[in-house]
Write a protein that holds these residues in place. Structure first.
Motif, mmCIF file in Angstrom:
data_model
loop_
_atom_site.group_PDB
_atom_site.id
_atom_site.type_symbol
_atom_site.label_atom_id
_atom_site.label_comp_id
_atom_site.label_asym_id
_atom_site.label_seq_id
_atom_site.Cartn_x
_atom_site.Cartn_y
_atom_site.Cartn_z
ATOM 1 N N SER A 1 0.815 -1.215 0.000
ATOM 2 C CA SER A 1 0.000 0.000 0.000
ATOM 3 C C SER A 1 0.852 1.272 0.000
ATOM 4 N N ARG B 1 -10.068 1.962 -1.166
ATOM 5 C CA ARG B 1 -9.404 1.453 0.032
ATOM 6 C C ARG B 1 -10.408 1.245 1.176
ATOM 7 N N ARG C 1 -8.448 -3.988 -5.680
ATOM 8 C CA ARG C 1 -7.281 -3.406 -5.020
ATOM 9 C C ARG C 1 -6.696 -2.308 -5.915
#
Length: 335
Positions: A28, A127, A138
């Motif tokens: 991330s 998110r 994602r």
């Protein structure tokens, strides 16, 4: 749907093997990258959608790729268009782009501070949904330099984000992308669809549907259907028209007779209340994590972040009177 089956479905999704490894989406952290090529020329070729040669640099590695514009609605309102990056899959092994082929790059609608903030807010919606279910796209945030080699082009710096490809999403969920034109109410996983519906209400997203959009053969509008051996899952995408983002070009569908996209309207299908109540409880339980995620976003000022937290807080305050909110959903649900 019996509670035991719901648990088994979610356990299967969580445990499904990743058939297509995707290191790009396992992290991330913000990825620094440079995209160099004839960007100005590319933006003028919206009709032909011709691929042009570019170079993408990230983590000290240079990738020769092809790029073309993509998207539909943003073609009408944006001067900086979303892109599709086409890699040579045989040449990306051992890099952050290992096992990638074609990737969607979401960029700001314009080269302005407001547009970049809107992009980060849309990224945040993806998110936020990731916090609730693995049946979600994602994304990977990039700190991007766009180096235009056409004409008098110059460098532009902005955040952008990459979207997980449909086939990798399907592989994670142990299924495949469906080409059904619409979805029967009996085919859906009721608890997952309730979670989608309540979440899209949370972020004020009205731009979605469980039927095919105009000009499309397969379901659904702003969502992907994933068929597993036992179930069909709707996975939403494209949140730039949501109230959470509140982009300057976003307007509610005229048939809803709303004044602004920031006004919420429940658009889920009618289902057993237990599924909606379960979805509501799950979302409410994630409020601290959602607020922390928003406050961690780059570029946005503290005032911007608190405004976005405040928008979600309207929902959470309403959820304190659970029965009243559930009755509101009952009145608005689609038969």
């Amino acid at each position: 749907m019996p509670a035991v089956r719901i648990i088994l479905i979610m356990a299967t999704l969580m445990a499904a093997p990743t058939a297509l490894p995707a290191p790009l989406f396992e992290e991330s952290s913000v990825l620094d990258a440079t995209l160099e090529g004839p960007l100005g020329e590319l933006m003028d070729q919206t009709e032909s959608r011709e691929q042009l040669p570019f170079v993408l640099r990230a983590e000290g590695v240079e990738h020769a790729i092809k790029v073309r514009p993509r998207g539909k609605s943003r073609l009408r309102v944006c001067d900086f268009l979303p892109l599709r990056l086409n890699f040579r899959k045989s040449e990306v092994g051992g890099t952050v782009f290992a096992d990638q082929d074609k990737l969607k790059l979401v960029v700001p609608c314009h080269t302005s501070e407001r547009a970049e903030k809107n992009l980060l807010e849309e990224y945040a919606v993806y998110r936020l949904f990731n916090l609730l279910t693995p049946a979600s796209y994602r994304v990977r945030l990039l700190r991007m330099t766009f180096a235009d080699t056409s004409g008098d082009g110059e460098n532009t710096r902005s955040h952008a984000f990459l979207l997980e490809p449909e086939e990798q999403l399907a592989a994670r969920l142990g299924g495949q992308e469906s080409e059904l034109p619409e979805v029967s109410l009996n085919w859906r996983v009721a608890n997952h669809m309730a979670l989608v519906s309540v979440f899209l209400y949370l972020v004020g997203n009205l731009d979605w549907s469980l039927v095919s959009s105009q000009g499309e053969k397969a379901c659904c509008h702003n969502g992907t259907l994933i068929e597993t051996d036992t179930d069909i899952l709707y996975v939403p995408y494209d949140f730039d028209l949501s109230g959470f983002v509140d982009a300057p070009y976003a307007f509610p569908p005229p048939e809803l007779r709303l004044d602004s996209v920031t006004q919420r309207r429940y658009r889920g299908f009618c289902t057993d209340r237990e599924h909606v109540e379960q979805a509501l409880e799950e979302i409410v339980s994630k409020q601290p994590e959602m607020n922390a995620l928003i406050r961690s976003l780059p570029v946005l000022s503290e005032k911007d972040k608190e405004r976005r937290v405040g928008y979600l807080d309207q929902f959470f305050r309403a959820a304190e009177n659970r029965e009243r909110l559930l009755k509101r959903f009952d009145r608005r649900c689609i038969d």
